[in-house]
Design an enzyme around this catalytic site. Structure first.
Site, PDB file in Angstrom:
ATOM      1  N   GLU A   1       1.788  -0.815  -4.978  1.00  0.00           N
ATOM      2  CA  GLU A   1       0.913   0.482  -5.485  1.00  0.00           C
ATOM      3  C   GLU A   1       2.265   1.689  -5.404  1.00  0.00           C
ATOM      4  OE1 GLU A   1      -3.231   2.520  -3.527  1.00  0.00           O
ATOM      5  OE2 GLU A   1      -1.394   2.311  -2.561  1.00  0.00           O
TER       6      GLU A   1
ATOM      7  N   ASP B   1       0.989  -0.705  -0.217  1.00  0.00           N
ATOM      8  CA  ASP B   1       0.279  -0.011   0.281  1.00  0.00           C
ATOM      9  C   ASP B   1       0.833   1.573   0.240  1.00  0.00           C
ATOM     10  OD1 ASP B   1      -3.001   0.688   0.664  1.00  0.00           O
ATOM     11  OD2 ASP B   1      -2.254   1.961   2.113  1.00  0.00           O
TER      12      ASP B   1
END
Ligand code: GLC
Length: 544
Positions: free
Chosen positions: A266, A206
């Site tokens: 990401e 993330d």
């Protein structure tokens, strides 16, 4: 991924994103959980994907739907237990599915023991050094340390009672960790090992581009949305060079394990060249290609993104990945049904007219395009059912922190996170036991879009995805490799892959007479004689 491949699985895998809160509810509390996922593993096996990525399942106050982690080696009680997680990993493997977890290293929850200790220990303490605390500006330190904005709206700093401020690039309840701190680094390596030891095949990282902040924390001078990356290469907190050293360390952890453990970053960065830096040899294996997701439904723009991605990633020996939707962006059926097809973020313009039938037609074509491209691909839960964004969730039901933090000017991302419809003709559509209220309300219009209804309909989106994934598994030209473009009229994409495969996508207004071929392997909609209608894609068997 094909059974015959000897290359690592992640070079060509189709990975299904499970947004755990909204996939399937096993314990009847209206929120998805591990028991729900386990009950639907046969569905995923039959769909034909190679792996699943589970959004955060760790204990969390759920301020940001689990992206505020209070304990990285536990399981949120509403989702299950560690024993459930272990059973799930084993069962997924039995079904031939790999498991990727979501790891959230940029920030923890403010309820994490590290942050609670940091608050208690006070300024200058080693506990506080795990986060980014600073004195404020102004005569009494009453002004934030710099001008950084939080990605969910508002300022990125919050003041604590002793006068210091802490940084949060997202919600106030998500304090940023200090990645200059060696203990933070060592702890995350242990967290990775904890889950690798339990058999997980990899991690989705993330906000991988946010971990390192520029020394001195200078003003940014601009406010950027996390999903709209800065064009600058010297931004003080996005995509700084220092992140790469961290990922080289993570790669060393993964390489200690057998079985090709892999990462996907990401990273919302300014283009393929910057993205390729995350997947250089010795770093992460893959990264989401958001340029593809961001591209409008336009042949020239798509081709440009495809070429630039393949060139930049190929130059460092990394496979491309392709993605159309996820839990942060407007579902692509809806994006493609609006005049401005690139409006992907939570701030997409919902006042534009929406032609859902056109959106579905284009989404079908886009699926065949994506799954024919060289590399791996991501399928976000519900896209295989052709779900559209739910844009009329009542305001009082909205949960995304973006809604509050934007001062009710942006509804946020809940519209793509509505619990999946599995069966039946009324909410909760088999997501929860009958009579249970789901955590976000489901629309009354989903009766025809349940997995059960679509499984019985050969023309459904589900039937298309199943067929495409079956062909992809069996056809030797698909998965990793290269493509060759062929000349076409404006607005048409045509490429071939060896041996014996071609994909054509018609984004022009006029029918496109198909080139010579032996057989239509699959089409996203009916063909008109020998022609491909507008907004339709086809897979062909051809001579090389
Ligand atoms: C990522 C996640 C998003 C989350 C944010 C903060 O962008 O995909 O859902 O809100 O990071 O963790």
């Amino acid at each position: 991924m094909r059974a015959t491949d000897s290359a690592p699985w992640w070079r060509s895998a189709v990975i299904y994103q499970i947004y755990i809160r909204s996939f399937a509810d096993g314990n009847g509390d209206g929120v998805g959980d591990i028991a729900g996922i386990r009950s639907r593993l046969p569905y995923l096996r039959d769909l034909g994907v190679d792996a699943v990525w589970i959004t955060p399942w760790y204990p969390s106050p759920m301020v940001d739907a689990g992206y505020d982690v209070a304990d990285y080696t536990g399981i949120e009680p509403a989702f299950g237990t560690i024993a459930d997680a272990e059973a799930f990993i084993a069962e997924a493997h039995d079904h031939g599915l790999r498991v990727i977890l979501d790891i959230v290293p940029n920030h923890s929850s403010d309820r994490h023991a590290w942050f609670e200790a940091a608050l208690a220990a006070g300024p200058g303490s080693p506990e506080r050094d795990r986060y980014v605390f600073r004195p404020g500006k102004g005569e009494h330190g009453e002004l934030p340390p710099n001008d950084w904005r939080a990605a969910f709206g508002g300022g990125a700093w919050t003041r604590v009672p002793d006068g210091e401020w802490y940084l949060h690039l997202f919600a106030e309840a998500q304090p940023d960790l200090n990645w200059e701190n060696t203990e933070v680094r060592r702890d995350f390596e242990k967290i990775l090992a904890f889950w690798f030891d339990r058999g997980v095949d990899g991690f989705r990282i993330d906000v991988a581009h946010g971990l390192i902040k520029q020394e001195g924390l200078p003003d940014a001078g601009e406010s950027v949305d996390v999903l709209e990356p800065t064009k600058r290469e010297d931004h003080p907190h996005w995509d700084r060079d220092g992140v790469h050293e961290i990922f080289r360390e993570w790669r060393r952890v993964a390489d200690r394990y057998e079985g090709d453990r892999a990462f996907v970053a990401e990273a919302w960065v300014s283009g393929p060249a910057r993205l390729a830096r995350y997947v250089r040899p010795g770093e992460l294996q893959t990264a989401f290609n958001f340029d593809f997701l961001r591209a409008p439904w336009d042949a020239a723009r798509l081709r440009e993104v495809i070429d630039r991605s393949l060139d930049a990633l190929g130059a460092v020996g990394a496979p491309a990945t392709w993605v159309l939707s996820n839990h942060d962006v407007v579902r692509h059926v809806t994006r493609y049904g609006r005049p401005h097809t690139e409006g992907h973020g939570p701030r997409a313009d919902t006042s534009e007219p929406l032609d859902l039938a056109l959106g579905v037609r284009r989404a079908r074509a886009a699926a065949l395009l994506m799954l024919a491209l060289p590399g791996g691909a991501y399928v976000y839960q519900g896209e295989e059912l052709g779900l559209a964004e739910v844009e009329d969730i009542p305001e009082e039901s909205l949960q995304d922190p973006v809604w509050e933090r934007s001062g009710h000017t942006s509804r946020g991302r809940d519209g793509c996170r509505v619990p999946l419809p599995w069966s039946g003709d009324a909410p909760p559509y088999g997501f929860s036991p009958d009579g249970v209220t789901t955590w976000l309300p489901q629309p009354a219009s989903w009766t025809g879009l349940t997995a059960e209804a679509e499984a019985a309909d050969p023309d459904s989106m589900l039937a298309l995805y199943r067929a495409a994934l079956r062909v992809r598994r069996e056809h030797p030209a698909l998965g990793e490799g290269t493509l060759r473009w062929h000349e076409t009229p404006e607005g048409v994409l045509l490429f071939s892959r060896t041996p014996g495969f071609a994909c054509a996508v018609n984004l022009s207004g006029a029918p496109y007479p198909l080139p010579a071929h032996h057989e239509v392997l699959l089409a996203s909609g009916p063909l008109e004689g020998g022609a491909l209608p507008h907004d339709t894609a086809v897979w062909l068997a051809v001579d090389d």
